[in-house]
Design an enzyme around this catalytic site. Structure first.
Site, PDB file in Angstrom:
ATOM      1  N   LYS A 181      39.642  63.300  49.380  1.00 34.29           N
ATOM      2  CA  LYS A 181      39.298  63.777  50.728  1.00 34.29           C
ATOM      3  C   LYS A 181      39.619  65.270  50.834  1.00 34.29           C
ATOM      4  O   LYS A 181      40.784  65.656  50.845  1.00 34.29           O
ATOM      5  CB  LYS A 181      40.092  63.019  51.802  1.00 34.29           C
ATOM      6  N   GLY A 234      49.305  69.901  51.356  1.00 32.70           N
ATOM      7  CA  GLY A 234      49.071  70.243  52.759  1.00 32.70           C
ATOM      8  C   GLY A 234      50.380  70.589  53.425  1.00 32.70           C
ATOM      9  O   GLY A 234      51.350  70.977  52.763  1.00 32.70           O
ATOM     10  N   THR A 238      52.688  66.778  57.560  1.00 33.47           N
ATOM     11  CA  THR A 238      51.744  65.751  57.088  1.00 33.47           C
ATOM     12  C   THR A 238      52.354  64.994  55.908  1.00 33.47           C
ATOM     13  O   THR A 238      52.188  63.780  55.793  1.00 33.47           O
ATOM     14  CB  THR A 238      50.390  66.385  56.685  1.00 33.47           C
ATOM     15  N   GLU A 256      52.739  68.269  47.606  1.00 34.10           N
ATOM     16  CA  GLU A 256      52.848  69.740  47.512  1.00 34.10           C
ATOM     17  C   GLU A 256      52.703  70.276  48.924  1.00 34.10           C
ATOM     18  O   GLU A 256      51.621  70.212  49.505  1.00 34.10           O
ATOM     19  CB  GLU A 256      51.735  70.296  46.621  1.00 34.10           C
ATOM     20  N   CYS A 290      49.887  79.045  49.872  1.00 38.80           N
ATOM     21  CA  CYS A 290      51.238  78.471  50.019  1.00 38.80           C
ATOM     22  C   CYS A 290      52.269  79.313  49.279  1.00 38.80           C
ATOM     23  O   CYS A 290      53.450  79.266  49.596  1.00 38.80           O
ATOM     24  CB  CYS A 290      51.238  77.044  49.504  1.00 38.80           C
ATOM     25  N   GLU A 392      56.964  78.325  58.804  1.00 37.79           N
ATOM     26  CA  GLU A 392      55.790  78.756  58.034  1.00 37.79           C
ATOM     27  C   GLU A 392      54.683  79.223  58.993  1.00 37.79           C
ATOM     28  O   GLU A 392      54.269  78.473  59.872  1.00 37.79           O
ATOM     29  CB  GLU A 392      55.263  77.596  57.177  1.00 37.79           C
TER      30      GLU A 392
END
Ligand code: NAD
Length: 490
Positions: A181, A234, A238, A256, A290, A392
């Protein structure tokens, strides 16, 4: 929000059982070009029915794919990598339109790396081996590494095809069938990739690609009882939601997650090169990587000089239409994300931060006048424990602080709930090695940033995730080790 196809816009399709299909219940999400703010297509908002079809197709394909010789798998994957390279211009343009990133970055990094990921794991599957442990004159153990079955690969919007293929390639190379996805925010290159998979001769059902929102199809996918493992990239929240949703299902998880990465600049660095690379590390892809270094710590005795040079460098960045080959800095991925970034700039001001450069939304002229552009922003004068330095932002915003000693630099770098990547800039190699051992991040770059070797373990500590991707780590994640012990006859 899911809508039914209301007007005549190009529609992305799912890949299920080797065919491109419209979503079973007809739900779609609008796909917006961030550089213009205009809707330019529709993305399926897949539902449980699409998921069941995809699972059925993957289960049906599993035995054949798991038993396909490694050479044959490698041949198909190499063909897929060839096709990505042959279509690099179309893919790079699609990525730039969908994501807002500069087209040259899309071509030289995203699409180049997507092909490299697939080629790397095509080779890896022909080289993969397992362990054997002998007990002198008594027994031998050997370890089988078998594919898991049907696995899920879920990726974010910042490096769409790059991170999508980073997961799919090792999952396929180890003989699994995949339900993948991509992010609903940037679905286009995953769709073009579906077509290339068919052209490359990937057998039907081996890879199924379902589009749609994280809250619906993403959540259903991770909880599906037939899914044996989840490779997810993500946000940290999540990641926690996925852990919680699957806690009683004993699935393998590779997570990750987010980062708030420190950049440590020492007075003995190679000054000009460090200025260039620190600017790149903070603002590449509009700061939406990231691994971007968003907390910059500068040794006090070069603080003023380095800061001035960094601000000058950042102000030289060419900001513009992502489709213009000269653009170095494009749009943020969505309106919602732009407002999040701008709200952090406001927060930084309230927390006492001084904006050294940037700080504003940009209004471009012409085609991009309604796009989501924010100036690259450098902020000074904040304490390490404020929200701007701890949360973040994932955009073109970095902060700078001074430090007086190695110990202080280390303490500032480690004072974060995240632990993804650090870069250290100094010509004192002993100091660099010593700090590398003490820093709490999964990746440390010394006098470089984003220099990647696909064999190395990739991932973070603390809230930046668990598990590692890359090379053997990924091949091991996607296989189940089974030890077989054979005792010799007396
Ligand atoms: P996100 O967590 O919102 O979404 C990532 C993917 O998960 C998307 O495909 C989304 O649809 C899906 N998803 C959302 N909710 C879900 C749920 N409940 N169950 C299953 N799937 C769900 O992240 P994002 O905004 O797309 O990406 C930005 C984040 O990704 C940042 O935090 C960034 O640091 C992180 N990131 C990490 C790495 C890394 O390697 N550590 C790399 C790139 C991005």
């Amino acid at each position: 929000m899911s809508i039914t196809k209301p007007y005549d816009l190009p529609c992305i399709e799912n890949l299920v059982g080797g065919e491109l299909l419209a979503p079973a219940m007809g739900g779609y999400i609008e796909n917006i070009e961030p550089a213009t703010g205009q809707v330019y297509g529709l993305t399926p908002n897949s539902c449980q029915k699409d998921l069941n079809l995809a699972i059925e197709a993957a289960e049906k394909a599993f035995s054949l794919w798991a038993n396909t010789p490694a050479e044959t798998k490698a041949k198909i994957l190499n063909k897929l990598a060839d096709l990505i390279e042959q279509n690099q211009n179309e893919l790079a343009k699609a990525e730039a339109v969908d994501n807002g990133k500069p087209i040259t970055l899309a071509k030289n990094v995203d699409i180049y790396r997507a092909a490299a990921n697939i080629r790397f794991f095509a080779q890896a599957c022909t080289q993969f081996s397992s362990e054997s442990h002998a007990v002198e004159n008594t027994a031998i153990n050997y370890t089988l590494r078998q594919p898991l079955g049907v696995v899920a690969c879920i990726s974010p919007w910042n490096l769409p095809l790059y991170l999508f293929t980073w997961k799919i390639a090792p999952a396929l190379a180890t003989g699994n069938c995949v339900i993948a996805k991509p992010s609903e925010v940037t679905p286009m290159t995953a769709y073009l990739f579906s077509k290339l998979c068919i052209e490359a001769g990937l057998p039907a059902g081996v890879l199924n690609i379902l589009h749609g929102s994280g809250a619906t199809i993403g959540a259903d996918l991770v909880k599906h009882p037939k899914i044996k493992a989840i490779s997810f990239t993500g946000g940290s929240n999540t990641g926690v939601a996925i852990k919680q949703a699957t806690a009683d299902q004993h699935k393998k998880l590779s997570l990750e997650l987010g980062g708030k990465n420190p950049t440590l600049v020492f007075a003995d660095c190679d000054f000009d090169r460090t200025v260039n690379e620190v600017a790149r590390a903070a603002f590449a892809n509009q700061g939406q990587i990231c691994l971007c270094g968003s907390r910059i710590y500068i040794e006090n005795n070069i603080y003023k000089e380095f800061t001035e040079a960094l601000v000058k460098k950042v102000e030289e960045l060419v900001i513009g239409d992502p489709l213009d080959e000269t653009t170095q800095f494009g749009a943020l991925v969505s309106k919602q994300h732009m407002h999040k970034v701008l709200s952090y700039i406001e927060l930084a001001k309230k927390e006492g931060g001084e904006i050294l450069t940037g700080g504003e939304q940009i209004k471009l002229e012409g085609r991009c006048s309604d796009g989501y552009f924010v100036q690259p922003t450098i902020i000074a004068g904040l304490k390490n424990n404020c929200r701007t330095n701890q949360e973040e932002i994932f955009g073109p915003v970095c902060t700078i602080q001074g430090f007086g000693s190695d110990e202080q630099a280390l303490a500032l770098a480690n004072d974060s709930k995240y632990g993804l990547a650090t870069s250290i800039w100094s010509q004192d190699i002993s100091r660099c090695h010593r700090l590398a051992q003490q820093i709490e991040t999964g990746i440390v770059w010394i006098n470089c940033w984003l220099l990647r070797d696909l064999r190395t373990p990739f991932g973070g500590m603390k809230a930046s995730g668990s598990g590692r991707e890359g090379g053997l780590e990924a091949m091991r994640f996607f296989t189940e080790p089974k030890n077989v012990c054979v005792q010799f006859k007396d």
